[in-house]
Enzyme design. Sequence first.
Site, PDB file in Angstrom:
ATOM      1  CG  ASP A  18      -3.682   4.778  -2.042  1.00 57.90           C
ATOM      2  OD1 ASP A  18      -2.959   3.794  -1.766  1.00 57.90           O
ATOM      3  OD2 ASP A  18      -4.596   5.171  -1.315  1.00 57.90           O
TER       4      ASP A  18
ATOM      5  CG  ASP B  13      -1.789   1.175   1.358  1.00 55.50           C
ATOM      6  OD1 ASP B  13      -2.013   1.846   0.332  1.00 55.50           O
ATOM      7  OD2 ASP B  13      -2.260   1.452   2.476  1.00 55.50           O
TER       8      ASP B  13
END
Length: 514
Positions: free
Chosen positions: A295, A108
Site C-alpha cells: 500500500d 494510492d
Amino acid sequence: MGTTVKGIFLSLFISLLLFSVVFASDDGLVRVGLKKLKLDPNNQLAGRLDSKDREALRVSIAKKYRFPNDIEDSEDTDIVALKNYMDAQYYGEIGVGTPPQKFTVVFDTGSSNLWVPSAKCYFSVACYFHSKYKSGDSSTYKKNGKPASIQYGTGAISGFFSNDNVQVGNLVVKDQEFIEATKEPGVTFLAAKFDGILGLGFKEISVGDAVPVWYNMVKQGLVKDQVFSFWLNRNIEGEVGGEIVFGGADPNHYKGKHTYVPVTQKGYWQFDMGDVLIGDKPTGYCAGGCAAIADSGTSLLAGPTSVIAMINQAIGAAGVVSQECKAVVQQYGQTIIDLLVAGAQPVKICSKIGLCAFDGTRGVSMGIESVADESNGKSSGILHGAMCPACEMAVVWMQNQLMDNQTQDRILDYVNQLCDRMPNPMGESAVDCKSISSMPHVSFTIGGKVFKLAPEEYILKVGEGSEAQCISGFTALDVPPPRGPLWILGDVFMGRYHTVFDYDKLRVGFAEAA
C-alpha cells in the site's frame, strides 16, 4: 514524550514550500525540478490534530515531475517523479480537464477512486486552501452528477461524479470518471499538502463502481505493458523523491530480479506472506501464513498487535500497559504453558480455559454474545470480552518462547514485559534515537525469500543532534479471519524494496531498491 514527538512530527509535515521549474528535454519528456523551503518548525496546526485526524494523515503525498530515463520503449512508459518529505509523505501532480487544471494527489494503491476538490465546495474550510476543479473551464468536461461518498478515519469526503480528461505525466486518459469533492471534514485535509487522491487499486473496491484511472490507461492503449512500479527514495536529502512508472520499471532503481507473488484477493494488492522474524528468530505468528497488502498510501507498516508488541519490546519502543494482559498472565499463564507443552492446538487454548468461545477456526470474544441477567441486572462475559484477545496474544508469545527453549520463569517474565509495551492506541510509538544501532533487523518472508529491514530503515527520525526525535515505523492493526491476520506494507517497506504491480499477470514483485 510520545505526545511531544507526534506534535513535532506532524507539525513538520506541513512546514514545506515547493517551487517547481519545468524544462523540456530532448527525448520529449518534461522534467520538473523541485526545491524545498522549510517554514517555521513550530507551526502548531498539525500538532492540534486529534487521533482520528492523525490516522487520515497516514496517507503519503507526492509532487510529480518527469525526467529522462534509460527504460527501453520509453514512448510506451510514463514516469511520474515523487517528492519525499521526511520519509513519510510522497505526492505528485496530475492535470484534470482541457486545458489541464493542476492538482497534487496521493498515488494510492490502497484505494481505487480519483477525487479532487470541487469549485462547488463552499462550506468546507479545507477547500479554500487547495486547488479546486472548475468544470466550466474545461472543454472536455461531461456532466455526470451521480452522488459519491468515501469514508476515512475522520468521516467521509462527499460530492458527485463528473467525467473529464486526466493527464498523468505525458499520458492523457480520456473521459475519466472522478469525484468532485464538495465536503472535506475536519482539519485533516486543511493541514494536508495534497489536494486529492488517485487510487491504483482494483475496481472491486471502487466507490460508485467507477472505472479506475489505471484501468482506462490500459483500455485506451496508453501503456505497452500492463505494469506500474514504485521507487521511493528514502534519502530525505535527495533531490528526487522517487518515481512511479506506468507501463514498466526503471532498472536504475532496483538490484537483481524481483520476487513475485500472486494476488490472492482482488480489491487491494493483496498476497500471501510467510513468517515475520525479529533478528534471526521467527515470531511464529505467520508460520501458517498471513495476508499482506502493498500500500503506497500508508506511510508506516501495520500488523497484528501481538507481533507489533514483540517488535516494540525488542526495539525499546514506548508502549502502554494492558491490565487485561497482565491478568491473563497472572491467572492463566502457567496453564497456557502446560497446555502448549502437552501439544494442545494453540487456537483452541483460550476457549479451553474459558476466556474465548471457539468458532471452528479461532477464538471469539465471549462478551459479544453475553446478555444481561434480568434478575440481577448484571452482564456476563464483559471481563471475558476484554481478556479473550489478551489471552490469544499471550498464547502466541509463549509459543514463540517455547520454540526458543526458554524456561517457564523466563517465558512468564517475557510475556509480562510485552504486557507493558502494548502498541499505543493513538498510533506511533517513540524510541530512543541513541539506541538505533543496537536494534535488531525485522524481516518478512515473501515468496519464500526473506526481506530484511534494518533499524535505520524502519525508524523515522525527525531533526538532528540533541533535538532529534525518533518514531517506530510499526503500528498495530488487527483484522480477524477470514480477511486476516493482515499486514499492510506501506512506504517503510516499499522504500527499501522497489515494488512492481503487475496487472496483466495479477502479481506483486519486490526487489532491493537501488
